[in-house]
Design an enzyme around this catalytic site. Structure first.
Site, short mmCIF file in Angstrom:
data_model
loop_
_atom_site.label_atom_id
_atom_site.label_comp_id
_atom_site.label_asym_id
_atom_site.label_seq_id
_atom_site.Cartn_x
_atom_site.Cartn_y
_atom_site.Cartn_z
N GLU A 502 -21.35 -32.80 45.85
CA GLU A 502 -20.85 -33.20 47.18
C GLU A 502 -19.63 -32.37 47.59
O GLU A 502 -18.63 -32.90 48.08
CB GLU A 502 -20.54 -34.71 47.23
CG GLU A 502 -21.83 -35.52 47.14
CD GLU A 502 -21.68 -36.95 47.63
OE1 GLU A 502 -20.61 -37.34 48.09
OE2 GLU A 502 -22.69 -37.68 47.55
C1 LIG Z 1 -25.75 -33.14 38.51
C2 LIG Z 1 -25.93 -32.54 39.85
C3 LIG Z 1 -26.61 -33.24 40.82
C4 LIG Z 1 -26.86 -32.66 42.06
N1 LIG Z 1 -27.62 -33.32 42.98
C5 LIG Z 1 -28.00 -32.66 44.11
C6 LIG Z 1 -28.96 -33.25 44.99
O1 LIG Z 1 -29.43 -34.37 44.78
N2 LIG Z 1 -29.33 -32.54 46.08
C7 LIG Z 1 -28.85 -31.29 46.34
O2 LIG Z 1 -29.25 -30.70 47.32
N3 LIG Z 1 -27.93 -30.71 45.52
C8 LIG Z 1 -27.51 -31.36 44.42
N4 LIG Z 1 -26.60 -30.77 43.57
C9 LIG Z 1 -26.03 -29.48 43.93
C10 LIG Z 1 -24.54 -29.50 44.20
O3 LIG Z 1 -24.29 -30.00 45.47
C11 LIG Z 1 -24.06 -28.04 44.01
O4 LIG Z 1 -24.03 -27.85 42.61
C12 LIG Z 1 -22.75 -27.77 44.61
O5 LIG Z 1 -22.89 -27.68 45.99
C13 LIG Z 1 -22.12 -26.47 44.10
O6 LIG Z 1 -23.02 -25.41 44.10
P1 LIG Z 1 -23.16 -24.48 42.81
O7 LIG Z 1 -23.27 -25.36 41.63
O8 LIG Z 1 -24.25 -23.54 43.05
O9 LIG Z 1 -21.78 -23.71 42.70
P2 LIG Z 1 -21.35 -22.37 43.47
O10 LIG Z 1 -21.64 -22.51 44.90
O11 LIG Z 1 -21.89 -21.23 42.74
O12 LIG Z 1 -19.78 -22.42 43.30
C14 LIG Z 1 -19.12 -21.98 42.11
C15 LIG Z 1 -17.63 -22.22 42.23
O13 LIG Z 1 -17.11 -21.46 43.31
C16 LIG Z 1 -16.34 -22.29 44.16
N5 LIG Z 1 -16.45 -21.80 45.52
C17 LIG Z 1 -17.55 -21.46 46.21
N6 LIG Z 1 -17.24 -21.03 47.43
C18 LIG Z 1 -15.89 -21.10 47.53
C19 LIG Z 1 -14.94 -20.81 48.55
N7 LIG Z 1 -15.27 -20.35 49.73
N8 LIG Z 1 -13.64 -21.02 48.29
C20 LIG Z 1 -13.24 -21.50 47.10
N9 LIG Z 1 -14.09 -21.79 46.11
C21 LIG Z 1 -15.40 -21.61 46.32
C22 LIG Z 1 -16.91 -23.69 43.99
O14 LIG Z 1 -15.94 -24.65 44.29
C23 LIG Z 1 -17.28 -23.66 42.51
O15 LIG Z 1 -16.15 -24.02 41.78
C24 LIG Z 1 -26.34 -31.36 42.35
C25 LIG Z 1 -25.61 -30.67 41.37
C26 LIG Z 1 -25.41 -31.24 40.14
C27 LIG Z 1 -24.66 -30.46 39.11
#
Ligand SMILES: Cc1cc2nc3c(=O)[nH]c(=O)nc-3n(C[C@H](O)[C@H](O)[C@H](O)COP(=O)(O)OP(=O)(O)OC[C@H]3O[C@@H](n4cnc5c(N)ncnc54)[C@H](O)[C@@H]3O)c2cc1C
Length: 824
Positions: A502
């Protein structure tokens, strides 16, 4: 001397005008009066008075007479503003527009109306909701054993799933007319909090269908036919929902999903229709592996213009039954040992009717706006509740453990080092709960608090991580050894999940809280932006003129307010009548912090303009100050709302001091790293004219906070029970939490008997080679009675139960499990 007095009078008058946000006319009249007085004293209008007087008169006319001001000043400024205004994509604009501004708007004002905070009604549960908590929620907690869920079933057991479906847990947000429970946001939060004190898998499995997903989107945007069909089925768990947004290439930048739908003709149930061919690859989707209805976000295009002129329709949300040929679900991720269902799903060129779009074809391309509009409610409830549940568990159980566990012949909770960790655990739990309750309450008042919900998500999960880390340090080996006796390890393993989902916390802190807050909560910035983009140039100029002059007045006022409050220690700031007088200083200090924050924010926007967006460290630090203001508001509201219990006061005091102290570090960091050194110098003199504002909470106060955790509640002091209210407390003394519940009072009783024993040894009335012999001797001499002897025995038994850890065969019992599975 006379001129010195006049200069002083001018300074005071200007400060009062700025401080009180006086109108342009009041400024002009005051300046005119000053010149008149000066001329009187000087014996007439001499040249040194006449020249600046005339110049100021011209300036006053320029500033006060609107048509002149607009023509000469505002129009050129608007032209410059339009040139430097950063361009915004449609998705950025929709994210910015979504949700409402609530109490956070007051905090940005530099002069929060604290009476308004206390006028916000306290959220309350209905009789029906209370009954559900005490019966259905209690029952399902009793049915769930986290160790078995994780290590034996790797899912909720079938009986628990069935119970959840039958009792409507999956449809808590669905209106009653569709067969749902129609609970308030606060009740929804209470349920998730309580479930999280028992099992995170249980809590997440209930939380997700009630958060941003098919049900929520249908309620707000579904066609009547979609609502009539799906909502009753979702309410009863006939359908299990999931929502897929995240793609391997688009996580945080979710608007960049490459998943596509192409509007085209195709055969559906034997006849040709206009539908869409959708290809997607989603991952991390909670409940995805077992869902029957998959909410899917993808970018819809209409290359053959079957729907109209537009080719790229934008992000669209559809509901896809997972039995549809071509939909692939079933495989699972393994999120840090959590066993709630989570996995990838995908499909290639799956043809589906346009009716599957949530809200029907008319809502094609509106998916991002729909998601952004609903995000605030989910963010306000789900993760703050989940993490508060974990924190309550830590507070209650680790506090009890610290009293039961002895080293160096002392309960470990009485060592200052452990006490320090316990203080943080208790105070952060207090603050997390306060923030959760206030933010969920906002949703019940019809708000979609975009910035407050981001603050709640970010800080409650961050504090949750700190609480769990402290808890693990206090438990030491007991926290590390996995097994059914470990009540904390699962939280430790899974705390990063809440940090990530989220809106991952780094992004939320660096980009959202202040980035969105500065535009949405600032009284004038959004109005200036809207005016600059107004299609009617005349109206745009008039609106911009009004916003700009108000903005200048606002910034001047915060400059004066920050400086004056800094010089006077904010002692003269008015506070609401109906508050505990002992908390009066907090309101004054928070008002000063609000003015300083608003002033630094305005200067930052002026100096850095669009570049502020890329200065994430500065944005994050300013966001921390806004968050601190919000969190302190929540703590004060909780304290007042719960009846100002004197026994809760240490929790409030420590929390406020600690939060203000950290806000000061953030503000200091922002100023120290300011890209323009001259501006930084000015900011520091205005914000801290007499030095820093806040100090860390005292150790003595911290000791009083920790004390709350290491003794059971009594009739006089129920602070521990209030802090951990809403937890599931198992009755069985063989359950690790149940054992601690019984062991804590037993430890206190035993401590009294131990004191008698020690006194008897000191007075040489008894002696013996070990503790058992001493007890025997004391009983024989009547120094302790039978009841006291039993108290010692009961404590010893419960202590052994509490400190025990699990051990396993060489293969951790896996071979037995494999055999059992094969047999099954
Ligand atoms: C257990 C779990 C359940 C989930 N459930 C769902 C679900 O039901 N439906 C769904 O659609 N998704 C779901 N997700 C996805 C979740 O919303 C994403 O994991 C989340 O949006 C982050 O994306 P990412 O993991 O690819 O990280 P990335 O986008 O790769 O980010 C990596 C890091 O970079 C940072 N970052 C990225 N951009 C910036 C910026 N501009 N400035 C500063 N920092 C930045 C982030 O904060 C993070 O620390 C789930 C994820 C998990 C782990």
């Amino acid at each position: 001397m006379t001129w010195l007095a006049l200069a002083l009078a001018a300074l005071i008058a200007l400060t009062i005008l700025a401080y009180s946000r006086a109108s342009g006319l009041a400024w002009a009249l005051t300046v005119g009066a000053w010149f008149w007085a000066a001329a009187e004293l000087d014996g007439g209008w001499s040249l040194p008075l006449l020249v600046p007087g005339a110049l100021l008169l011209a300036l006053a006319v320029l500033l006060i007479v609107a048509p002149i001001r607009r023509a000469i000043l505002t129009r050129p400024m608007l032209d410059v503003y339009r040139r430097i205004l950063p361009t915004m994509s449609q998705t950025e604009q929709e994210a910015l527009d979504a949700g409402s501004v609530w109490w956070e708007g007051e905090l940005f004002s530099g002069s929060p109306d604290w009476a308004k905070l206390h006028e916000i009604p306290q959220p309350k549960l209905t009789q029906e909701e209370l009954h559900f908590l005490d019966h259905e929620v209690e029952e399902v907690c009793g049915m769930s054993n986290d160790w078995e869920i994780t290590h034996i079933h790797q899912d909720l057991p079938p009986a628990v799933w069935q119970y959840l479906k039958d009792r409507g847990f999956l449809g808590m947000i669905i209106p009653k007319k569709y067969g749902g429970l129609e609970f308030s946001a606060y009740m929804h939060s209470q349920v998730v909090t309580k479930l999280a004190t028992r099992s995170s898998t249980l809590a997440v499995s209930v939380m997700v269908p009630n958060s941003l997903g098919p049900a929520e989107l249908l309620i707000h945007y579904g066609t009547q036919a979609q609502k009539d069909y799906y909502l009753p089925r979702l309410a009863k768990g006939i359908e299990v929902p999931a929502f897929g947004l995240t793609n391997p290439q688009a996580g945080s930048d979710a608007a960049a999903i490459p998943d596509v739908g192409v509007v085209c003709k195709g055969i559906w149930e034997g006849r040709e229709i206009i539908g869409m061919r959708v290809s997607w690859e989603k991952r991390y989707i909670t409940l995805g592996p077992i869902c029957t209805i998959l909410g899917l976000a993808f970018r819809l295009t209409d290359p053959d213009h079957l729907l109209g002129e537009k080719e790229d329709l934008g992000i669209t949300c559809a509901l896809v039954p997972t039995r549809t040929p071509g939909v692939n679900i079933g495989r699972r991720h393994w999120p840090l040992n959590a066993t709630f269902q989570n996995g990838p799903n995908w499909g290639t060129n799956v043809f589906m009717p346009l009716d599957w779009i949530i809200g029907g074809p008319a809502r094609a391309g509106q998916g991002w706006r729909m998601l952004m509009e609903c995000l605030a409610a989910g963010r306000s409830i789900s993760l703050p509740s989940l993490n508060t549940g974990m924190a309550k568990l830590a507070s209650r159980c680790v506090g009890a453990y610290a009293r039961v566990r002895q080293q160096f012949k002392m309960p470990i909770g009485k060592f200052e080092g452990v006490e320090e960790a316990l203080t943080r655990i208790a105070a952060r739990t207090y603050l997390m709960d306060a923030c959760r309750i206030m933010t969920a309450g906002a949703v019940d008042l019809g708000e979609k608090p975009a910035v407050a919900s981001a603050i709640a998500k970010l800080h409650v999960t961050e504090m949750g991580r700190q609480v769990v880390n402290d808890a693990m340090d206090v438990l030491a080996g007991k926290g590390i050894m996995l097994g059914p006796s470990n009540f904390m390890a699962r939280a430790y393993q899974q705390v990063p999940i809440a940090i990530t989902v989220e809106g991952a916390n780094i992004l939320t802190r660096s980009l959202i809280v202040f980035g969105q807050g500065a535009i949405r909560c600032h009284p004038w910035v959004l109005k200036e932006m809207e005016a600059a983009r107004h299609p009617d140039p005349r109206q745009g100029l008039a609106d911009f003129d009004h916003a700009l002059t108000s903005h200048i007045q606002f910034a001047l006022s915060n400059f004066a307010r920050a400086l004056v409050m800094g010089l006077t220690g904010s002692n003269f700031v008015r506070t609401p009548e109906a508050i505990d007088p002992r908390t009066r200083r907090y309101y004054q200090q928070l008002t000063r912090l609000s003015a300083s924050f608003a002033f630094v924010s305005d200067v930052s926007m002026l100096v850095l303009g669009g570049g502020l967006k890329r200065r994430e460290k500065l944005s994050a630090r300013l966001g921390d100050v806004l968050s601190a203001l919000y969190l302190c508001s929540a703590a004060l509201k909780r304290y007042e709302g719960q009846g100002r219990h004197a026994t809760d006061a240490p929790l409030l005091h420590w929390t406020i001091w600690d939060t203000l102290y950290h806000a000061q570090i953030a503000l200091d960091g922002a100023i120290a790293n300011y890209p323009n050194r001259l501006v930084a110098w000015v900011l520091r003199r205005v914000v801290y004219p007499l030095g820093r504002m806040f100090h860390a909470p005292s150790d003595e106060l911290g000791a009083r906070v920790a004390q709350i955790l290491i003794a059971p509640s009594s009739d006089e002091n129920r602070a521990r029970d209030r802090l951990t209210a809403g937890m599931y407390l198992p009755k069985s003394e063989t359950d690790p939490v149940g054992a601690l519940e019984a062991a804590l009072p037993a430890a206190l009783k035993a401590e009294i008997v131990e004191l008698k024993l020690r006194a008897a040894v000191r007075e040489k009335k008894i002696s013996g080679p070990d503790h058992a012999a001493l007890v025997e001797a004391a009983a024989a001499k009547g120094i302790i009675n039978l009841e006291e002897r039993e108290a010692l025995a009961r404590y010893a038994r419960l202590r052994d139960e509490v400190v025990k850890v699990d051990h396993f065969p060489q293969d951790f019992g896996l071979s037995v499990k494999v055999q059992e599975r094969a047999a099954a």
